[in-house]
Design an enzyme around this catalytic site. Sequence first.
Site, PDB file in Angstrom:
ATOM      1  CB  THR A 281      -7.818  21.162  50.094  1.00 64.10           C
ATOM      2  OG1 THR A 281      -6.832  22.096  49.644  1.00 64.10           O
ATOM      3  CG2 THR A 281      -8.794  21.884  51.004  1.00 64.10           C
TER       4      THR A 281
ATOM      5  CB  SER B  94      -1.280  19.274  44.412  1.00 61.58           C
ATOM      6  OG  SER B  94      -1.958  20.505  44.276  1.00 61.58           O
TER       7      SER B  94
ATOM      8  CB  THR C 251      -7.682  21.920  43.476  1.00 60.22           C
ATOM      9  OG1 THR C 251      -7.448  22.936  44.462  1.00 60.22           O
ATOM     10  CG2 THR C 251      -8.785  20.987  43.948  1.00 60.22           C
ATOM     11  CG  ASP C 252      -2.660  24.766  44.710  1.00 65.52           C
ATOM     12  OD1 ASP C 252      -3.822  25.189  44.684  1.00 65.52           O
ATOM     13  OD2 ASP C 252      -1.816  25.129  45.549  1.00 65.52           O
TER      14      ASP C 252
END
Length: 312
Positions: A14, A53, A86-87
């Site tokens: 992101t 990710s 961040t996933d």
Amino acid sequence: MTPRQVVMITTGGTAASRTTDDGAVPVLTGADLIPAELGEIVVRPVDLMTLDSSAMLVRDQLAVAVAIADSLAEDDVDGVVVTHGTDTLEETAFLVDCFAADPRPVIFTGAQFPADHPLADGPANIAAAVTLAADPNNRGNGVQVALGGRVLPARGVFKVSTTGLEAFDTVHDDLPRPLVADTIPGGVPARVDLLALYPGVSPGLLAAAVAQRAAGIVLSATGSGNTHPDITAEVALATRRNVPVVVSTRVPYGEVEATYGGGGGGVDLARAGAIISPWLRAPQVRMALIALLTTGASRTEIADFFAASGPA
């Protein structure tokens, strides 16, 4: 004064994204992401990949680990920053930490909002990460995650919000750091399946993982590590076929303990041959098991790793 040297490895996510008609897409390069005001810190960007990710494979995560090791092979590098979606940041950061013998700082960071969003948090997170990576007093702390004004150890970290700026928390802030190895293995990584347990879960899911030649299995169990007796029976069969099964929990906080019986409790799972992970949650357990199996660890070595991963 000699400037501090930081390598910034970019992977997409992101922080590197802009909004399009097809949703937010990572398009920014490392040069675009270098913070403007860094004082005596020089940042060298390395554009490794451009992925959400959630689209990463294990081989991509190992490629991040290799890129970090290559950067730290240079003596004039003081630290490394990795920008990452961040996933699955908690998995990649932990995998890197399994091999992080070098004391120099390695900081993972990312963003909750795209670069063109009014609340874009990537620039502040990246600036904080670069500062941490360049700090000589931050050596020897293992891989860290810096987002939303918080700095957390990679071990035990997990994502707690899809939109909040403080995106991560930790199950415990003082977990020890046993290493899997001090070098990153080559070749094809071991396949480890992660199964979520719930009322009415089919034991055939575990049997199918064994039949499809998973090298290991992680169970995200209920409570302090419990399930149905039918799952316990499949764990015993997997153990007899030399497929290690490691039990974690779907509960965010607290220790996983073999407390309950009744056929599907933690006591029963342990007796069936399951290895209990007291503190690491299922996504990080899976990465540890991949790392251990890829490096040829025995069942005893796997059990010892998880036993050593909890606070004294």
